[in-house]
Write a protein that holds these residues in place. Structure first.
Motif, PDB file in Angstrom:
ATOM      1  N   PRO A   9       0.823  -1.198   0.000  1.00  0.00           N
ATOM      2  CA  PRO A   9       0.000   0.000   0.000  1.00  0.00           C
ATOM      3  C   PRO A   9       0.859   1.251   0.000  1.00  0.00           C
ATOM      4  N   THR A  10       0.363   2.310  -0.603  1.00  0.00           N
ATOM      5  CA  THR A  10       1.140   3.549  -0.672  1.00  0.00           C
ATOM      6  C   THR A  10       1.329   4.162   0.718  1.00  0.00           C
ATOM      7  N   SER A  11       0.453   3.823   1.677  1.00  0.00           N
ATOM      8  CA  SER A  11       0.518   4.412   3.008  1.00  0.00           C
ATOM      9  C   SER A  11       1.490   3.682   3.939  1.00  0.00           C
ATOM     10  N   VAL A  12       2.065   2.570   3.500  1.00  0.00           N
ATOM     11  CA  VAL A  12       2.908   1.774   4.393  1.00  0.00           C
ATOM     12  C   VAL A  12       4.240   2.479   4.653  1.00  0.00           C
ATOM     13  N   ASP A  13       4.714   2.360   5.897  1.00  0.00           N
ATOM     14  CA  ASP A  13       6.005   2.928   6.284  1.00  0.00           C
ATOM     15  C   ASP A  13       7.091   1.916   5.919  1.00  0.00           C
ATOM     16  N   LEU A  14       7.897   2.251   4.918  1.00  0.00           N
ATOM     17  CA  LEU A  14       8.941   1.351   4.440  1.00  0.00           C
ATOM     18  C   LEU A  14      10.228   1.457   5.246  1.00  0.00           C
ATOM     19  N   THR A  15      10.264   2.375   6.216  1.00  0.00           N
ATOM     20  CA  THR A  15      11.511   2.632   6.936  1.00  0.00           C
ATOM     21  C   THR A  15      11.545   2.016   8.323  1.00  0.00           C
ATOM     22  N   LYS A  16      10.399   1.614   8.863  1.00  0.00           N
ATOM     23  CA  LYS A  16      10.352   1.115  10.236  1.00  0.00           C
ATOM     24  C   LYS A  16       9.773  -0.285  10.250  1.00  0.00           C
ATOM     25  N   PRO A  17      10.464  -1.241  10.870  1.00  0.00           N
ATOM     26  CA  PRO A  17       9.978  -2.624  10.885  1.00  0.00           C
ATOM     27  C   PRO A  17       8.623  -2.741  11.583  1.00  0.00           C
ATOM     28  N   SER A  18       7.861  -3.758  11.190  1.00  0.00           N
ATOM     29  CA  SER A  18       6.606  -4.069  11.874  1.00  0.00           C
ATOM     30  C   SER A  18       6.637  -5.517  12.325  1.00  0.00           C
ATOM     31  N   ALA A  19       5.989  -5.793  13.461  1.00  0.00           N
ATOM     32  CA  ALA A  19       5.958  -7.154  13.995  1.00  0.00           C
ATOM     33  C   ALA A  19       5.307  -8.114  13.012  1.00  0.00           C
ATOM     34  N   ALA A  20       4.262  -7.660  12.328  1.00  0.00           N
ATOM     35  CA  ALA A  20       3.570  -8.537  11.380  1.00  0.00           C
ATOM     36  C   ALA A  20       4.497  -8.966  10.248  1.00  0.00           C
ATOM     37  N   ARG A  21       5.270  -8.025   9.712  1.00  0.00           N
ATOM     38  CA  ARG A  21       6.179  -8.366   8.610  1.00  0.00           C
ATOM     39  C   ARG A  21       7.370  -9.174   9.105  1.00  0.00           C
ATOM     40  N   MET A  22       7.822  -8.917  10.332  1.00  0.00           N
ATOM     41  CA  MET A  22       8.903  -9.709  10.912  1.00  0.00           C
ATOM     42  C   MET A  22       8.463 -11.161  11.088  1.00  0.00           C
ATOM     43  N   TYR A  23       7.243 -11.356  11.559  1.00  0.00           N
ATOM     44  CA  TYR A  23       6.691 -12.702  11.742  1.00  0.00           C
ATOM     45  C   TYR A  23       6.545 -13.393  10.393  1.00  0.00           C
ATOM     46  N   ASP A  24       6.121 -12.644   9.386  1.00  0.00           N
ATOM     47  CA  ASP A  24       6.011 -13.190   8.040  1.00  0.00           C
ATOM     48  C   ASP A  24       7.369 -13.697   7.557  1.00  0.00           C
ATOM     49  N   TYR A  25       8.419 -12.944   7.816  1.00  0.00           N
ATOM     50  CA  TYR A  25       9.767 -13.350   7.419  1.00  0.00           C
ATOM     51  C   TYR A  25      10.193 -14.617   8.155  1.00  0.00           C
ATOM     52  N   LEU A  26       9.917 -14.686   9.448  1.00  0.00           N
ATOM     53  CA  LEU A  26      10.284 -15.861  10.235  1.00  0.00           C
ATOM     54  C   LEU A  26       9.593 -17.127   9.735  1.00  0.00           C
ATOM     55  N   LEU A  27       8.385 -16.969   9.205  1.00  0.00           N
ATOM     56  CA  LEU A  27       7.627 -18.118   8.715  1.00  0.00           C
ATOM     57  C   LEU A  27       7.921 -18.434   7.247  1.00  0.00           C
ATOM     58  N   GLY A  28       8.852 -17.703   6.663  1.00  0.00           N
ATOM     59  CA  GLY A  28       9.226 -17.971   5.276  1.00  0.00           C
ATOM     60  C   GLY A  28       8.388 -17.251   4.253  1.00  0.00           C
ATOM     61  N   GLY A  29       7.634 -16.237   4.684  1.00  0.00           N
ATOM     62  CA  GLY A  29       6.817 -15.465   3.750  1.00  0.00           C
ATOM     63  C   GLY A  29       7.655 -14.467   2.970  1.00  0.00           C
ATOM     64  N   ASN A  30       7.020 -13.819   1.994  1.00  0.00           N
ATOM     65  CA  ASN A  30       7.760 -12.849   1.174  1.00  0.00           C
ATOM     66  C   ASN A  30       7.111 -11.469   1.175  1.00  0.00           C
ATOM     67  N   HIS A  31       6.257 -11.218   2.187  1.00  0.00           N
ATOM     68  CA  HIS A  31       5.646  -9.899   2.306  1.00  0.00           C
ATOM     69  C   HIS A  31       6.309  -9.137   3.455  1.00  0.00           C
ATOM     70  N   ASN A  32       7.587  -8.879   3.264  1.00  0.00           N
ATOM     71  CA  ASN A  32       8.381  -8.170   4.265  1.00  0.00           C
ATOM     72  C   ASN A  32       9.448  -7.366   3.532  1.00  0.00           C
ATOM     73  N   PHE A  33      10.057  -6.442   4.261  1.00  0.00           N
ATOM     74  CA  PHE A  33      11.040  -5.545   3.669  1.00  0.00           C
ATOM     75  C   PHE A  33      12.415  -5.765   4.302  1.00  0.00           C
ATOM     76  N   GLU A  34      13.409  -5.128   3.718  1.00  0.00           N
ATOM     77  CA  GLU A  34      14.769  -5.267   4.215  1.00  0.00           C
ATOM     78  C   GLU A  34      14.871  -4.843   5.681  1.00  0.00           C
ATOM     79  N   VAL A  35      14.156  -3.786   6.068  1.00  0.00           N
ATOM     80  CA  VAL A  35      14.240  -3.329   7.460  1.00  0.00           C
ATOM     81  C   VAL A  35      13.708  -4.399   8.418  1.00  0.00           C
ATOM     82  N   ASP A  36      12.702  -5.151   7.972  1.00  0.00           N
ATOM     83  CA  ASP A  36      12.153  -6.219   8.809  1.00  0.00           C
ATOM     84  C   ASP A  36      13.148  -7.365   8.944  1.00  0.00           C
TER      85      ASP A  36
END
Length: 269
Positions: A9-36
């Motif tokens: 989404p255009t409103s998402v903060d791309l500079t600050k990690p989020s717990a939801a995206r961090m959890y997605d990364y831990l589970l092998g998902g691909n909806h996360n960013f480098e900061v996460d």
């Protein structure tokens, strides 16, 4: 991360990690960013079993939903549902009974956008973009009445949610409001980070999470029990994720204390 960006989404903060995206990364998902990914890797330096903790938590979710289904529950309210990965509540429930209804609630923009995308065409599941710490607004939203019948038992899911609810957000009042909204026979599943078990490097984790969108509040066993209110815990009571009704023949970890999460399911009398 996938090269496709139509889920961002255009409103998402791309500079600050989020717990939801961090959890997605831990589970092998691909909806996360480098900061996460960077902060997860930093956490893994002092908490190397964090990926295992996330996987065991996801396995608990599956068993809890199946338990609810086996006890007649056919509608679910998933609070703080996060980013969909394999084994979502609607996938588990609708595989057993396609008429099962699931309402997800989250306020993380990527979680909402991706959930809405994968739920297109599913008449029995929806995503509500809302702040779960405001139960009055959540429970009055038209989507609740469209999808759920609060006169019939509901499966309430608060999996890895409570530790993101800080004391000044009135966690006891918040959980009480959701418990009060559902009828007798409803079931509530909770997992919650704790440093009782000495598996979590609590202070280091708290410090790292201040760099994200989600601070945390680790709670003791007695504090987690309070979140269940007068709901009656089913066997084996409040335990850890891997120790809660493990699948027959499943491999139990050598030390369940490393789960780092209390886990339990309780029924409304």
């Amino acid at each position: 991360m996938s090269q496709q960006t139509n889920w961002i989404p255009t409103s998402v903060d791309l500079t600050k990690p989020s717990a939801a995206r961090m959890y997605d990364y831990l589970l092998g998902g691909n909806h996360n960013f480098e900061v996460d990914r960077e902060i997860v890797e930093r956490i893994m330096e002092f908490q190397p079993e964090v990926k295992r903790i996330a996987i065991l938590n996801r396995s608990f979710l599956r068993r809890a939903v199946l338990f609810m289904l086996n006890n007649g529950i056919r509608q679910f309210l998933d609070l703080g549902s996060g980013i969909p990965t394999v084994g979502n509540v609607h996938e588990i429930a609708q595989a057993v009974d396609p008429s099962s209804r699931v309402l997800y609630v989250d306020n993380e923009y990527v979680a909402v956008a991706h959930s809405q995308l994968i739920l297109e065409g599913n008449e029995n599941a929806a995503m509500l973009h809302a702040d779960v710490t405001l139960p009055g607004l959540v429970l009055q939203d038209p989507l609740i009445n469209e999808l759920l019948d609060l006169d019939q038992p509901v499966g309430l899911l608060a999996v890895t949610l409570g530790h993101y609810i800080l004391d000044d957000q009135d966690p006891l009042g918040m959980f009480a409001a959701y418990r009060d909204a559902v009828p007798s026979g409803s079931l509530l599943a909770i997992t919650h980070l704790t440093d009782d078990l000495e598996a979590i490097k609590g202070e280091q984790l708290r410090q790292q999470m201040t760099r994200t969108q989600n601070n945390i509040r680790l709670r003791s066993r007695s504090e987690v029990l309070e979140l269940f209110g007068d709901f009656e815990l089913v066997e084996p009571g409040l335990t850890t994720t891997s120790a809660w009704r493990p699948e027959r023949g499943g491999q139990l970890p050598d030390d369940a204390a490393l789960d780092a999460l209390y886990a339990g399911v309780a029924r409304k009398p």
